[in-house]
Motif scaffolding. Structure first.
Motif, PDB file in Angstrom:
ATOM      1  N   ALA A 575       0.830  -1.205   0.000  1.00 15.38           N
ATOM      2  CA  ALA A 575       0.000   0.000   0.000  1.00 15.38           C
ATOM      3  C   ALA A 575       0.863   1.254   0.000  1.00 15.38           C
ATOM      4  CB  ALA A 575      -0.933   0.005   1.210  1.00 15.38           C
ATOM      5  N   PHE A 576       1.978   1.221   0.732  1.00 18.96           N
ATOM      6  CA  PHE A 576       2.909   2.349   0.791  1.00 18.96           C
ATOM      7  C   PHE A 576       4.336   1.830   0.649  1.00 18.96           C
ATOM      8  CE2 PHE A 576      -0.770   3.851   3.124  1.00 18.96           C
ATOM      9  CZ  PHE A 576      -0.916   5.161   2.692  1.00 18.96           C
ATOM     10  N   VAL A 577       5.164   2.591  -0.047  1.00 18.50           N
ATOM     11  CA  VAL A 577       6.608   2.363  -0.072  1.00 18.50           C
ATOM     12  C   VAL A 577       7.239   3.643   0.453  1.00 18.50           C
ATOM     13  CG1 VAL A 577       8.634   1.797  -1.443  1.00 18.50           C
ATOM     14  CG2 VAL A 577       6.419   0.815  -2.046  1.00 18.50           C
ATOM     15  N   LEU A 578       7.849   3.558   1.629  1.00 24.35           N
ATOM     16  CA  LEU A 578       8.312   4.738   2.349  1.00 24.35           C
ATOM     17  C   LEU A 578       9.826   4.737   2.472  1.00 24.35           C
ATOM     18  CD1 LEU A 578       5.686   4.553   5.226  1.00 24.35           C
ATOM     19  CD2 LEU A 578       5.503   5.852   3.106  1.00 24.35           C
ATOM     20  N   PHE A 579      10.394   5.934   2.592  1.00 21.80           N
ATOM     21  CA  PHE A 579      11.831   6.090   2.741  1.00 21.80           C
ATOM     22  C   PHE A 579      12.117   6.903   3.988  1.00 21.80           C
ATOM     23  CE2 PHE A 579      11.294   4.887  -1.552  1.00 21.80           C
ATOM     24  CZ  PHE A 579      12.429   4.167  -1.869  1.00 21.80           C
ATOM     25  N   PRO A 580      12.599   6.250   5.064  1.00 18.41           N
ATOM     26  CA  PRO A 580      12.929   7.001   6.275  1.00 18.41           C
ATOM     27  C   PRO A 580      13.950   8.086   5.961  1.00 18.41           C
ATOM     28  CG  PRO A 580      12.948   4.644   6.707  1.00 18.41           C
ATOM     29  CD  PRO A 580      12.821   4.812   5.219  1.00 18.41           C
ATOM     30  N   PRO A 581      13.871   9.228   6.643  1.00 24.63           N
ATOM     31  CA  PRO A 581      14.784  10.339   6.367  1.00 24.63           C
ATOM     32  C   PRO A 581      16.238   9.916   6.482  1.00 24.63           C
ATOM     33  CG  PRO A 581      13.016  11.027   7.837  1.00 24.63           C
ATOM     34  CD  PRO A 581      12.893   9.554   7.691  1.00 24.63           C
ATOM     35  N   GLY A 582      17.030  10.354   5.489  1.00 19.13           N
ATOM     36  CA  GLY A 582      18.460  10.088   5.523  1.00 19.13           C
ATOM     37  C   GLY A 582      18.866   8.714   5.063  1.00 19.13           C
ATOM     38  N   THR A 583      17.916   7.935   4.525  1.00 16.36           N
ATOM     39  CA  THR A 583      18.245   6.585   4.078  1.00 16.36           C
ATOM     40  C   THR A 583      17.896   6.436   2.606  1.00 16.36           C
ATOM     41  OG1 THR A 583      16.067   5.612   4.536  1.00 16.36           O
ATOM     42  CG2 THR A 583      17.644   5.718   6.360  1.00 16.36           C
ATOM     43  N   THR A 584      18.459   5.389   2.003  1.00 20.68           N
ATOM     44  CA  THR A 584      18.130   5.070   0.612  1.00 20.68           C
ATOM     45  C   THR A 584      17.375   3.751   0.509  1.00 20.68           C
ATOM     46  OG1 THR A 584      20.271   3.987   0.331  1.00 20.68           O
ATOM     47  CG2 THR A 584      20.124   6.319  -0.290  1.00 20.68           C
ATOM     48  N   HIS A 585      17.112   3.115   1.640  1.00 18.73           N
ATOM     49  CA  HIS A 585      16.369   1.860   1.590  1.00 18.73           C
ATOM     50  C   HIS A 585      14.890   2.130   1.853  1.00 18.73           C
ATOM     51  CE1 HIS A 585      17.028   2.234   5.954  1.00 18.73           C
ATOM     52  NE2 HIS A 585      15.880   1.567   6.059  1.00 18.73           N
ATOM     53  N   SER A 586      14.066   1.272   1.312  1.00 18.62           N
ATOM     54  CA  SER A 586      12.627   1.479   1.413  1.00 18.62           C
ATOM     55  C   SER A 586      12.018   0.590   2.479  1.00 18.62           C
ATOM     56  CB  SER A 586      11.959   1.183   0.067  1.00 18.62           C
ATOM     57  OG  SER A 586      12.133  -0.168  -0.284  1.00 18.62           O
ATOM     58  N   VAL A 587      10.859   1.020   2.968  1.00 19.75           N
ATOM     59  CA  VAL A 587      10.040   0.237   3.883  1.00 19.75           C
ATOM     60  C   VAL A 587       8.689   0.045   3.210  1.00 19.75           C
ATOM     61  CG1 VAL A 587       8.922   0.153   6.119  1.00 19.75           C
ATOM     62  CG2 VAL A 587      11.212   1.140   5.918  1.00 19.75           C
ATOM     63  N   THR A 588       8.330  -1.199   2.929  1.00 19.33           N
ATOM     64  CA  THR A 588       7.065  -1.485   2.263  1.00 19.33           C
ATOM     65  C   THR A 588       6.018  -1.858   3.307  1.00 19.33           C
ATOM     66  OG1 THR A 588       8.178  -2.248   0.262  1.00 19.33           O
ATOM     67  CG2 THR A 588       5.898  -2.943   0.577  1.00 19.33           C
ATOM     68  N   ILE A 589       4.872  -1.187   3.232  1.00 22.86           N
ATOM     69  CA  ILE A 589       3.767  -1.458   4.149  1.00 22.86           C
ATOM     70  C   ILE A 589       2.621  -2.042   3.331  1.00 22.86           C
ATOM     71  CG2 ILE A 589       2.114  -0.438   5.761  1.00 22.86           C
ATOM     72  CD1 ILE A 589       4.173   1.706   6.350  1.00 22.86           C
ATOM     73  N   SER A 590       2.249  -3.262   3.642  1.00 24.55           N
ATOM     74  CA  SER A 590       1.176  -3.926   2.903  1.00 24.55           C
ATOM     75  C   SER A 590      -0.178  -3.421   3.366  1.00 24.55           C
ATOM     76  CB  SER A 590       1.262  -5.440   3.116  1.00 24.55           C
ATOM     77  OG  SER A 590       0.974  -5.752   4.474  1.00 24.55           O
ATOM     78  N   HIS A 591      -1.220  -3.746   2.591  1.00 24.24           N
ATOM     79  CA  HIS A 591      -2.578  -3.424   3.025  1.00 24.24           C
ATOM     80  C   HIS A 591      -2.860  -4.051   4.383  1.00 24.24           C
ATOM     81  CE1 HIS A 591      -4.650  -1.475  -0.447  1.00 24.24           C
ATOM     82  NE2 HIS A 591      -3.597  -1.942  -1.082  1.00 24.24           N
ATOM     83  N   ALA A 592      -2.424  -5.305   4.561  1.00 22.77           N
ATOM     84  CA  ALA A 592      -2.685  -5.994   5.828  1.00 22.77           C
ATOM     85  C   ALA A 592      -2.011  -5.275   6.987  1.00 22.77           C
ATOM     86  CB  ALA A 592      -2.195  -7.440   5.747  1.00 22.77           C
ATOM     87  N   ALA A 593      -0.733  -4.896   6.800  1.00 20.64           N
ATOM     88  CA  ALA A 593      -0.007  -4.221   7.880  1.00 20.64           C
ATOM     89  C   ALA A 593      -0.612  -2.855   8.176  1.00 20.64           C
ATOM     90  CB  ALA A 593       1.463  -4.079   7.503  1.00 20.64           C
ATOM     91  N   ALA A 594      -1.028  -2.137   7.126  1.00 18.96           N
ATOM     92  CA  ALA A 594      -1.613  -0.814   7.338  1.00 18.96           C
ATOM     93  C   ALA A 594      -2.941  -0.907   8.077  1.00 18.96           C
ATOM     94  CB  ALA A 594      -1.803  -0.114   5.985  1.00 18.96           C
ATOM     95  N   VAL A 595      -3.775  -1.855   7.666  1.00 21.63           N
ATOM     96  CA  VAL A 595      -5.056  -2.039   8.359  1.00 21.63           C
ATOM     97  C   VAL A 595      -4.821  -2.433   9.808  1.00 21.63           C
ATOM     98  CG1 VAL A 595      -7.116  -3.482   8.473  1.00 21.63           C
ATOM     99  CG2 VAL A 595      -6.365  -2.576   6.278  1.00 21.63           C
ATOM    100  N   HIS A 596      -3.847  -3.304  10.014  1.00 20.84           N
ATOM    101  CA  HIS A 596      -3.551  -3.744  11.378  1.00 20.84           C
ATOM    102  C   HIS A 596      -3.144  -2.555  12.249  1.00 20.84           C
ATOM    103  CE1 HIS A 596      -2.329  -6.513  14.527  1.00 20.84           C
ATOM    104  NE2 HIS A 596      -1.178  -5.872  14.618  1.00 20.84           N
ATOM    105  N   ARG A 597      -2.312  -1.658  11.702  1.00 17.59           N
ATOM    106  CA  ARG A 597      -1.849  -0.529  12.514  1.00 17.59           C
ATOM    107  C   ARG A 597      -2.974   0.444  12.821  1.00 17.59           C
ATOM    108  NH1 ARG A 597       3.111   3.815  11.549  1.00 17.59           N
ATOM    109  NH2 ARG A 597       2.554   5.133  13.304  1.00 17.59           N
ATOM    110  N   VAL A 598      -3.735   0.844  11.803  1.00 21.45           N
ATOM    111  CA  VAL A 598      -4.767   1.846  12.068  1.00 21.45           C
ATOM    112  C   VAL A 598      -5.891   1.269  12.926  1.00 21.45           C
ATOM    113  CG1 VAL A 598      -4.246   3.214  10.004  1.00 21.45           C
ATOM    114  CG2 VAL A 598      -5.934   1.384   9.856  1.00 21.45           C
ATOM    115  N   THR A 599      -6.135  -0.039  12.788  1.00 23.69           N
ATOM    116  CA  THR A 599      -7.148  -0.667  13.643  1.00 23.69           C
ATOM    117  C   THR A 599      -6.687  -0.685  15.095  1.00 23.69           C
ATOM    118  OG1 THR A 599      -7.881  -2.051  11.799  1.00 23.69           O
ATOM    119  CG2 THR A 599      -8.523  -2.741  14.002  1.00 23.69           C
TER     120      THR A 599
END
Length: 708
Positions: A575-599
């Motif tokens: 659902a999201f591909v994010l880049f923490p500040p100062g890094t070049t590696h990505s963090v991928t957040i799936s629909h399942a992980a995103a729903v789990h967090r907001v829930t």
């Protein structure tokens, strides 16, 4: 016959054990059977390579027996546990096998890990002693034996384990559990993996997985239970380790597979590999295809749990896996049951919870209560047969022209939104927003309050309709599951429209910091979304859509049916591909992980339609994505603004009736006068605060002191 009485595993070792001399009896359903056989029949075969250190099977067995004798003298035997605290090395291999030969079970501690993790792991495992070396960190409070404490002994004087004794423990410090894996289960799993992959003499397996997890045990057994060579990774950089050692087999998680496939010289670096096991949840078809395009290795998608002695399903990835890579088919002597909430089997194609039964089940957890909660009586099996509740929601797809009947992953039972929607392909991220838009179409959804310029407002109904139109437009352009879309839009109503449209089309949002608009180098986006006002319009070498300029009048604004997507949107899709500040590696957040967090956040904070959330995080902040989703799932209003100074923040809270927001750690350091005024003028009912524990404690004190 009960699964625990299965003799399938024993039969696979009959040929190896036939015609061997020696008085020590071997139980063919233990991990010692195959290892001891290779040591006697092929003593000159290389067992371990650790840099310049090499041990043959014969040399390894001699060192193992000498240390095992010392362990026996110190009380180690069947049904005892030894914690091994050593760095990844040939010495660690000797130590682990010495524990097994002495009849005990081992648990690995990582001496390079945090001291408190080692302490908690040891407490959970309750070892008889700790086996370590001089100068190696280890928990205190337990008897300690050094690896140089060896005793000369004849091998047939060592007791050895039985098939039903523990072989090793897997400790999860976060969950506070210690899983006890018996020899019968571990040996059955090793035999099945050998049959699956064909690993044997002449092969070499890379040993690189974190020592505290089951994967490290699995890599070691994959080599040394099958007459292959275990190669200690010489580098923290995975690609360098593979290229330098020339290993023929490796076990990698899905993030590692994606990283390897993306290397510009991947074909050259991965040339030695002939078998790859990809593990760690659901494998994206995109990742699998990318790896197969640069490596001729056979790729197996495997999935397992510590409670099942490792992997219990496998699927050979082929070119037919275009959209979904299934979990696969059951391992030898394993039965997969898909049951509903009443523990009744579901029909093929229907979603239920996955239960596992068979010889490869672990003995359970240390602690009867935890074991009883997840290791249940099999309602459709023989008497005394057990099954493990995995917590995975799956379905069995019926066989088709290009595939056999296999298990497909849908989600996790402990995510709330998946449980009410078992008949769907999984609860997707915007389902609750769409329901809210239908219920309160005229309520304000988003308010953009810039520091200069007019305020903009969009209602739930208008936001839903605009995003439906834009999502259909994006679908027509080819956006769908596993497509990544750069969202280069300043904080505005259009930013919300762009974000929600990408998600509705099934794509993954890659938010761009508008102050630094260069796209991340490791992302291969299909499209960029921006607005007319952006000066760098056209800077991307990919198709670009201007959200506030494209004509969407020919696209329907009605709700999007699931069949309109280019492919089914599954919970494991990004659902999201994010880049923490100062890094070049990505963090991928799936629909399942995103729903789990907001829930989970909603369960803690209980936002309602009366709440007003102030979204004032920095543009492109990799931790702020929940602020665009959570409020609009419950009918609250989002107020967007640029990161304000404390004076303006206090004014915004008063003007818009803000009830909740996020504070970042730097907020603690603002001028005390402004900070106190902010707290006195605010009516914050709830606060979600990101920061270190010290920051949280400090800010909590300030809130208590400053709020009337």
């Amino acid at each position: 016959m009960s699964h625990t009485d299965s003799v399938t595993t024993a039969a696979t070792l009959a040929a190896l054990l036939r015609d061997l001399d020696g008085d020590r009896p071997r139980d063919p359903a233990t991990l010692l059977a195959a290892f001891s056989t290779y040591a006697e029949r092929e003593p000159d075969t290389l067992a371990v390579r650790d840099g310049e250190i090499e041990l043959t099977y014969g040399e390894l067995a001699e060192r193992v027996d000498a240390l095992a004798a010392s362990l026996v003298e110190h009380g180690v035997g069947p049904e005892t546990t030894v914690a091994v605290s050593l760095p990844r090395s040939a010495e660690l291999v000797v130590a682990v096998h010495a524990v097994l030969v002495a009849g005990g079970a081992f648990v690995l501690l990582d001496p390079a890990g945090p001291h408190d993790h080692q302490r908690r792991a040891a407490d959970l495992a309750a070892p008889t002693l700790i086996l370590t070396a001089d100068g190696t960190p280890h928990p205190t409070g337990f008897p300690v034996l050094r690896t140089d404490a060896t005793v000369e002994v004849a091998p047939d004087e060592l007791p050895g384990p039985g098939a039903d004794n523990p072989a090793y423990l897997v400790v999860d410090v976060v969950a506070s559990t210690a899983v006890v894996v018996g020899h019968r289960a571990a040996q059955a799993n090793s035999s099945w993996r050998q049959r699956l992959c064909g690993i044997g003499n002449g092969d070499s397996v890379l040993w690189h997985a974190p020592l505290t997890g089951q994967a490290a045990v699995g890599e070691m057994l994959l080599a040394l239970q099958n007459g292959a060579t275990l190669v200690v990774s010489p580098s923290a950089v995975l690609a360098d380790a593979i290229a330098e050692t020339g290993v023929t087999a490796g076990c990698f998680d899905h993030a590692e597979l994606a990283e390897l496939a993306a290397l510009p010289d991947a074909e050259e670096r991965l040339d030695s590999l002939r078998v790859v096991l990809g593990s760690g949840g659901s494998l994206l078809a995109k990742t699998a295809a990318a790896l197969r395009s640069v490596s001729g290795a056979t790729l197996w998608h495997v999935y397992g749990r510590p409670e099942t002695a490792g992997e219990f399903v496998a699927h050979e990835v082929t070119g037919a896996d275009l959209e979904v890579v299934p979990f696969g088919s059951a391992a030898d002597d394993v039965e997969l049951l898909i049951l509903d909430e009443h523990l009744c089997p579901v029909e093929d194609g229907e979603i239920g919870e996955l239960y596992v039964s068979g010889v490869q089940l672990a003995r359970g957890y240390i602690g009867r209560q935890a074991t009883a909660a997840t290791f249940l009586a099999n309602p459709i099996g023989p008497v005394d047969d057990r099954m493990f509740a995995t917590g995975d929601l799956v379905r069995r797809r019926p066989p088709g022209d290009a595939w056999t009947a296999e298990i497909e992953f849908v989600g996790r039972i402990d995510d709330g939104p998946f449980a009410p929607s078992a008949g769907l392909p999984g609860e997707l991220l915007l389902d609750e927003f769409e329901a809210q838009a239908a219920a309160t179409p005229f309520d304000p959804a988003v308010v953009h309050a810039p520091s200069d310029g007019p305020t903009s407002i969009i209602t739930y109904g208008d936001l839903d309709r605009r995003t439906n139109q834009l999502a259909r437009y994006l679908t027509a352009l080819g956006i769908g599951p596993e497509s990544t879309v750069l969202v280069d839009v300043p904080r505005s109503v259009e930013l919300m429209v762009a974000t929600y449209a990408v998600l509705k089309a099934g794509g993954a949002v890659v938010p761009i910091d508008t102050a630094n608009p260069l796209p991340p180098p490791v992302v291969n986006p299909a499209l960029a979304l921006t607005v007319v006002a952006r000066e760098h319009l056209g800077a991307y070498d990919i198709p670009t859509v201007t959200v506030d300029g494209v004509d969407l009048s020919t696209y329907s604004s009605e709700p999007i049916a699931r069949g309109e997507h280019r492919a089914p949107i599954l919970p494991q899709h990004p659902a999201f591909v994010l880049f923490p500040p100062g890094t070049t590696h990505s963090v991928t957040i799936s629909h399942a992980a995103a729903v789990h967090r907001v829930t989970a956040m909603q369960a803690r904070h209980n936002l309602t339609t009366r709440d007003v959330y102030l979204n004032q995080a920095d543009s492109g902040d990799a931790t702020a994505w929940h602020g665009f989703l959570l409020p609009l799932r419950v009918g609250a209003t989002v107020v967007l603004t640029e990161p304000p100074d404390p004076t303006r923040l206090a004014a915004l809270i008063t003007a818009y009736g803000i009830t909740t927001t996020d504070f970042t750690p730097h907020f603690v350091a603002v001028d005390p006068t402004h900070r106190d005024r902010l707290f006195r003028t605010s009516d914050l009912a709830q606060r979600e605060i990101d920061g270190t524990p010290a920051t949280l404690a400090h800010l909590g004190t300030l809130i208590r002191k400053a709020t009337p």
